[in-house]
Design a protein around this motif. Structure first.
Motif, short mmCIF file in Angstrom:
data_model
loop_
_atom_site.label_atom_id
_atom_site.label_comp_id
_atom_site.label_asym_id
_atom_site.label_seq_id
_atom_site.Cartn_x
_atom_site.Cartn_y
_atom_site.Cartn_z
N ASP A 183 -15.10 3.33 7.53
CA ASP A 183 -13.80 3.38 7.04
C ASP A 183 -12.89 4.60 7.50
O ASP A 183 -13.38 5.55 7.84
CB ASP A 183 -13.84 3.52 5.41
N ALA A 195 -13.68 3.74 -4.50
CA ALA A 195 -12.31 4.47 -4.59
C ALA A 195 -12.30 5.52 -3.41
O ALA A 195 -13.45 5.86 -3.08
CB ALA A 195 -12.32 5.11 -5.92
N TYR A 196 -11.17 5.93 -3.12
CA TYR A 196 -11.11 7.06 -2.18
C TYR A 196 -9.99 8.16 -2.73
O TYR A 196 -9.19 7.57 -3.48
CB TYR A 196 -10.93 6.58 -0.74
N ALA A 223 -11.07 -1.13 -0.86
CA ALA A 223 -10.83 -0.30 -2.06
C ALA A 223 -10.74 -0.84 -3.23
O ALA A 223 -10.67 -0.16 -4.45
CB ALA A 223 -9.35 0.36 -1.96
N SER A 224 -11.15 -2.16 -3.53
CA SER A 224 -11.56 -2.80 -4.47
C SER A 224 -12.92 -2.37 -5.19
O SER A 224 -13.34 -2.88 -6.31
CB SER A 224 -11.55 -4.45 -4.34
N GLY A 231 -6.31 7.17 -2.19
CA GLY A 231 -5.92 5.60 -2.76
C GLY A 231 -5.22 5.63 -4.29
O GLY A 231 -4.48 4.69 -4.31
N PHE A 270 0.87 -1.22 -0.02
CA PHE A 270 0.02 -0.09 -0.08
C PHE A 270 0.99 1.25 -0.08
O PHE A 270 1.86 1.46 0.59
CB PHE A 270 -0.88 -0.06 1.29
N LYS A 309 -6.12 -2.67 -6.54
CA LYS A 309 -7.00 -3.78 -6.15
C LYS A 309 -8.52 -3.83 -6.92
O LYS A 309 -9.04 -4.90 -6.54
CB LYS A 309 -7.24 -3.04 -4.45
N SER A 337 -9.32 -5.62 -1.10
CA SER A 337 -9.81 -4.56 -0.13
C SER A 337 -11.02 -4.15 -0.38
O SER A 337 -11.64 -4.07 -1.46
CB SER A 337 -8.57 -3.55 -0.56
N TYR A 359 -3.18 2.33 -5.69
CA TYR A 359 -3.63 1.31 -5.04
C TYR A 359 -4.76 0.90 -5.24
O TYR A 359 -5.32 -0.56 -5.43
CB TYR A 359 -3.47 1.77 -3.40
N CYS A 360 -5.97 1.69 -5.35
CA CYS A 360 -7.21 1.39 -5.72
C CYS A 360 -7.37 0.76 -7.16
O CYS A 360 -7.86 -0.15 -7.43
CB CYS A 360 -8.14 2.78 -5.72
N ARG A 378 -15.31 -4.52 7.63
CA ARG A 378 -14.93 -3.04 7.84
C ARG A 378 -14.81 -2.70 9.38
O ARG A 378 -15.67 -3.31 10.02
CB ARG A 378 -15.88 -2.12 7.14
#
Length: 236
Positions: A235, A147-148, A143-144, A151, A93, A158, A141, A154-155, A230
């Protein structure tokens, strides 16, 4: 009767370590890998103290490199064992935004979080196909799916891993092989070292390990296709 066999990537810390400790306690032999040989040695010592009837074998590997993925595949095959359970856990990450993150971050994320799991799966699934039996867990994740703003790559990586996991589910469901996508939220691993958040704000790695073990033990006619775990307060 021989122990069943768990093969898991990235087993020295965090989620991987918790999964190994749980399954070793339940008399599974372990084959794993990590970039850190010292951490692997300490893990083996810990397992051997608690579980006298299981074996832990490991190899030092940087699975962001395709050649080392193949080395790990060859290492697993050298034991000539039936593979009962594969956990594609390796991942890294790095926070950031797509438009200003460091050059090379996308390639690093894709190589580690996607390509490694793709190569390992392709290399080891045939041993499950020959028996029409097995279970694959892909550690994705939250995050899969969501989306943030910090991220970035990484997003992206994932999301791709989750897509791979869904494809494998469809490809293997009529071949006796189960596939489960695991989508944790913020989990208390070394990625959060130095964080100011209270440790109770995170998902605990042991909770993920317990969930995987419970799902693995379900009857052959049913499958949990994905797990979302979670933090209770949402989150981070």
């Amino acid at each position: 009767m021989k122990n069943k066999l768990l093969v898991i990537t990235g087993g020295s810390k965090g989620i991987g370590r918790s999964i190994i400790l749980k399954f070793a306690k339940m008399n599974f032999d372990i084959i794993t890998c990590s970039r850190n040989l010292d951490d692997l040695s300490k893990l083996k010592e810990e397992v051997n103290k608690e579980s006298k009837t299981v074996s832990v074998n490991f190899i030092q590997s940087d699975l962001s490199k395709e050649k080392e993925c193949q080395n790990f595949i060859d290492y697993v095959k050298s034991f000539k064992r039936n593979l009962d359970l594969l956990v594609n856990n390796v991942g890294i990450f790095s926070p950031g935004k797509i438009y200003n993150e460091d050059e090379g971050i996308l390639e690093r994320m894709i190589n580690t979080n996607l390509y490694s799991n793709y190569h390992i799966s392709r290399g080891l699934i045939p041993s499950m196909l020959s028996r029409k039996k097995g279970h694959i867990f892909n550690i994705c994740s939250i995050a899969s799916k969501i989306a943030y703003s910090n991220g970035g790559s990484y997003c992206v990586s994932k999301f791709a891993l989750y897509g791979m996991s869904l494809c494998l589910r469809e490809e293997l469901k009529d071949k006796g092989i189960k596939v489960t996508s695991v989508l944790p939220g913020a989990t208390l691993t070394s990625s959060w070292d130095g964080s100011e958040f209270d440790k109770n704000r995170f998902v605990q790695p042991n909770d993920i390990a317990e969930s995987i073990f419970s799902i693995y033990n379900m009857s052959s006619g049913s499958t949990v296709e994905e797990i979302i775990i979670r933090p209770q307060l949402g989150d981070i």
